[in-house]
Design a protein around this motif. Structure first.
Motif, PDB file in Angstrom:
ATOM      1  N   PHE A 108     -15.252  -3.613   6.236  1.00 25.90           N
ATOM      2  CA  PHE A 108     -14.306  -5.075   5.848  1.00 25.90           C
ATOM      3  C   PHE A 108     -14.636  -5.607   4.403  1.00 25.90           C
ATOM      4  CE2 PHE A 108     -14.184  -5.992  10.690  1.00 25.90           C
ATOM      5  CZ  PHE A 108     -13.349  -4.985  10.896  1.00 25.90           C
ATOM      6  N   LEU A 164      -8.064  -2.169   1.844  1.00 25.70           N
ATOM      7  CA  LEU A 164      -8.390  -1.982   3.225  1.00 25.70           C
ATOM      8  C   LEU A 164      -7.447  -1.707   4.339  1.00 25.70           C
ATOM      9  CD1 LEU A 164     -10.706  -3.065   5.002  1.00 25.70           C
ATOM     10  CD2 LEU A 164      -9.826  -5.353   4.883  1.00 25.70           C
ATOM     11  N   PRO A 165      -6.284  -2.108   4.228  1.00 24.67           N
ATOM     12  CA  PRO A 165      -5.230  -1.592   5.288  1.00 24.67           C
ATOM     13  C   PRO A 165      -5.373  -0.465   5.624  1.00 24.67           C
ATOM     14  CG  PRO A 165      -4.458  -3.599   4.335  1.00 24.67           C
ATOM     15  CD  PRO A 165      -5.507  -3.100   3.450  1.00 24.67           C
ATOM     16  N   ARG A 208      -6.265   1.887   8.591  1.00 26.65           N
ATOM     17  CA  ARG A 208      -5.427   2.903   9.230  1.00 26.65           C
ATOM     18  C   ARG A 208      -5.855   4.309   9.256  1.00 26.65           C
ATOM     19  NH1 ARG A 208      -0.655  -0.633   9.662  1.00 26.65           N
ATOM     20  NH2 ARG A 208      -0.623  -1.703   7.714  1.00 26.65           N
ATOM     21  N   PHE A 232      -3.423  -4.411  11.678  1.00 27.54           N
ATOM     22  CA  PHE A 232      -3.379  -4.039  10.336  1.00 27.54           C
ATOM     23  C   PHE A 232      -2.415  -4.464   9.846  1.00 27.54           C
ATOM     24  CE2 PHE A 232      -6.558  -0.167  11.849  1.00 27.54           C
ATOM     25  CZ  PHE A 232      -7.540  -1.292  11.936  1.00 27.54           C
ATOM     26  N   ASP A 233      -1.145  -5.066  10.265  1.00 25.07           N
ATOM     27  CA  ASP A 233       0.003  -5.477   9.550  1.00 25.07           C
ATOM     28  C   ASP A 233      -0.297  -6.683   9.057  1.00 25.07           C
ATOM     29  OD1 ASP A 233       1.341  -3.071   9.801  1.00 25.07           O
ATOM     30  OD2 ASP A 233       2.515  -3.549  11.531  1.00 25.07           O
ATOM     31  N   LEU A 284      -6.393 -10.837   6.402  1.00 25.01           N
ATOM     32  CA  LEU A 284      -6.804  -9.510   7.292  1.00 25.01           C
ATOM     33  C   LEU A 284      -8.574  -9.629   7.349  1.00 25.01           C
ATOM     34  CD1 LEU A 284      -5.887  -7.115   9.076  1.00 25.01           C
ATOM     35  CD2 LEU A 284      -6.207  -5.656   7.014  1.00 25.01           C
ATOM     36  N   PRO A 285      -9.022  -9.390   6.357  1.00 24.63           N
ATOM     37  CA  PRO A 285     -10.424  -9.185   6.411  1.00 24.63           C
ATOM     38  C   PRO A 285     -11.119 -10.408   7.205  1.00 24.63           C
ATOM     39  CG  PRO A 285     -10.019  -9.109   4.073  1.00 24.63           C
ATOM     40  CD  PRO A 285      -8.816  -9.585   4.905  1.00 24.63           C
ATOM     41  N   LEU A 307     -10.308  -9.897  10.736  1.00 25.93           N
ATOM     42  CA  LEU A 307     -10.949  -8.795  11.558  1.00 25.93           C
ATOM     43  C   LEU A 307     -12.409  -8.897  11.499  1.00 25.93           C
ATOM     44  CD1 LEU A 307      -9.272  -5.610   9.698  1.00 25.93           C
ATOM     45  CD2 LEU A 307      -8.980  -6.434  11.976  1.00 25.93           C
TER      46      LEU A 307
END
Lengths: 323, 323
Positions: free
Chosen positions: A118, A125-126, A130, B118-119, B125-126, B129
């Motif tokens: 992270f 990152l994405p 994935r 992940f979208d 996002l970080p 997550l």
């Protein structure tokens, strides 16, 4: 740059990892399996993949360790499924604690593996997550195929190769792709390194199959002939079954899948048929094919030869290993 | 806005999810457990948490389903550990297939749960997550404490409440925080919604403990008295043990942890002591405390009352449920 330069970074990084404290039944098994050692090939590949493009390995270390934690998670859960008593000569987690502890500790390890990604910068990152997730699912698919094959009567060589690709090779490929992307490689270069890793992974597993039958008991870590004793459908056995004449097929059928009192006699009988059919050189040809393919992909990676040299050396070491 | 508006979105989203195809032994169990149904409370909380701040629920749906896939992963693995034969009235995965399939399918579910995040737009996002991973580890910690408590002789009420907080409540809290963050809430509002969810989760689990003893067999999904029969150290039992006089303590000791031929007699004897000690109203007071705390946090969320109304309604429904 010597390989030990990179290994030392990994060793230092591993000692810094904190998985959690309480409850101890959840976190001690994680420290235990991570401390059992191993060659740390996967995170080494990640560091070397990045080194081909950059000198700044600081942001690469944690994701590299994430790959190692993930790998050890798969070992922990696979050992439950395979009812393996030992891992690297020590009791497996489900033996030392119990299956429930092994399931749950493994689950947390998978979470901790993700966490080690992270800090990757947000624009990468994405994509990396994935690819990691896709790889993780593929590794599980490989393990399921491997279990399926235990009870299937006909497994083709193509199916076997696809199984080891999923179970073993794709993670080596991902480890390299990860390093490449973190090092700033183009998508094309990252893909060549991924394929280099996958090919090395296939060659590595086939070499493992070979060492199981032809390895030196003194240097090979496991019992020589273990795959034969356990009727494991390896490349060697599947090839022998495909190429055997009627007499050889009858001999194989007398031993494989049958309860056998004398394990050593079984190993010798099956190995004799392998020798008659030249299974060893045939396997070595396939290993070398994958190895050459790997080197071909490495050559096409747009980085100076000197920066790719540690990767070539590691690949060579993996091919020449006796354990 | 009716709750069914949000439930319908979830149902439609769940039917669209694709987990994988081959090997079927890996992916069929995932579809099986996801299709067993359930109240879908967690993803509903995520949608409602977002709805408090936005009308655009499209980017919220997949992460909400990620929470539901994660929740079902924990059920799948917990059922192995608890050797549970049934889940929602149907055979558990390890019963219908086997434990190995259940371990590995669960592993892939955890990976698929991550993928559903992940979208989320890269700037969020970080953080999300990290929070999800922290929550996931806490849920595992809760399950380990729960298993530890089975063999521990002394468990305090505080330890029990901390266990259900980890095992059950934090995921409800995360589900709401997730929705809030995706809906554009401030960190402060997201935290109030998280605490609202955690409080509701604690109240929800205590209500479950209560229904197990005092529920109506016709409407309660499980066998009434199951916790008593299995010596489960619930809030009710721990409180009774703490408050019992010598005679009551002796009666409890005669039944709890002892092999008992007549399950119904055990349930009646323990329930009689609960009645003598007013365990039911005491539990209801604690449930109401958590519920009032939850509402207090909901009030402090900086969104119009009308937009928070579905959350208040859902919380009320969860408190009044009989199953």
């Amino acid at each position: 740059m010597d390989l030990s330069y990179f290994s030392d970074k990994l060793t230092a990084g591993l000692t810094q990892l904190h998985y959690g404290d309480q409850p101890t039944a959840l976190y001690e098994p994680i420290r235990y399996i991570m401390d059992l050692g191993g060659k740390r090939i996967r995170p080494l590949l990640t560091l070397l993949g990045a080194h081909a493009f950059t000198d700044d390995l600081a942001p690469v270390l944690k994701p590299a360790l994430g790959v190692e934690v993930f790998h050890n998670f798969t070992l922990l859960h696979d050992d439950i499924m395979d009812q393996a008593p030992l891992r690297r000569g020590q009791p497996t987690v489900h033996e030392k604690w119990n299956a429930n502890v092994a399931i749950l500790s493994g689950d947390v390890m998978l979470v901790r593996a993700y966490e080690l990604f992270f800090d990757i910068r947000p624009e990468l990152l994405p994509t990396i997550l994935r690819r990691f997730s896709q790889t993780a699912a593929e590794v599980c698919e490989g393990q399921q195929w491997d279990m399926n094959f235990e009870t299937e009567t006909t497994v083709s060589i193509a199916q076997y190769l696809d199984m080891i690709r999923l179970k073993t090779a794709v993670l080596l490929g991902f480890a390299l792709e990860l390093g490449a992307r973190l090092g700033g490689a183009s998508a094309e270069d990252a893909d060549h390194l991924r394929q280099f890793g996958t090919d090395i992974g296939l060659a590595f597993q086939l070499r493992d199959d070979l060492l199981d039958v032809y390895g030196d008991a003194a240097t090979f870590g496991k019992r020589v002939g273990g795959d034969i004793v356990s009727d494991k459908k390896t490349f060697l056995l599947l090839t022998a079954q495909a190429q055997a004449n009627d007499a050889q097929r009858a001999t194989l059928a007398r031993y494989i899948g049958q309860p056998v009192a004398e394990a050593e006699a079984k190993v010798q009988a099956v190995r004799a048929i392998y020798d008659e059919l030249s299974i060893r050189p045939q396997t070595e040809v396939l290993i070398n094919d994958y190895f050459q393919d790997a080197l071909h992909h490495l050559e096409r990676v747009g980085a100076p030869a000197a920066r790719k040299e540690p990767l070539r050396q590691l690949a060579l070491q993996l091919m020449e290993r006796e354990s």
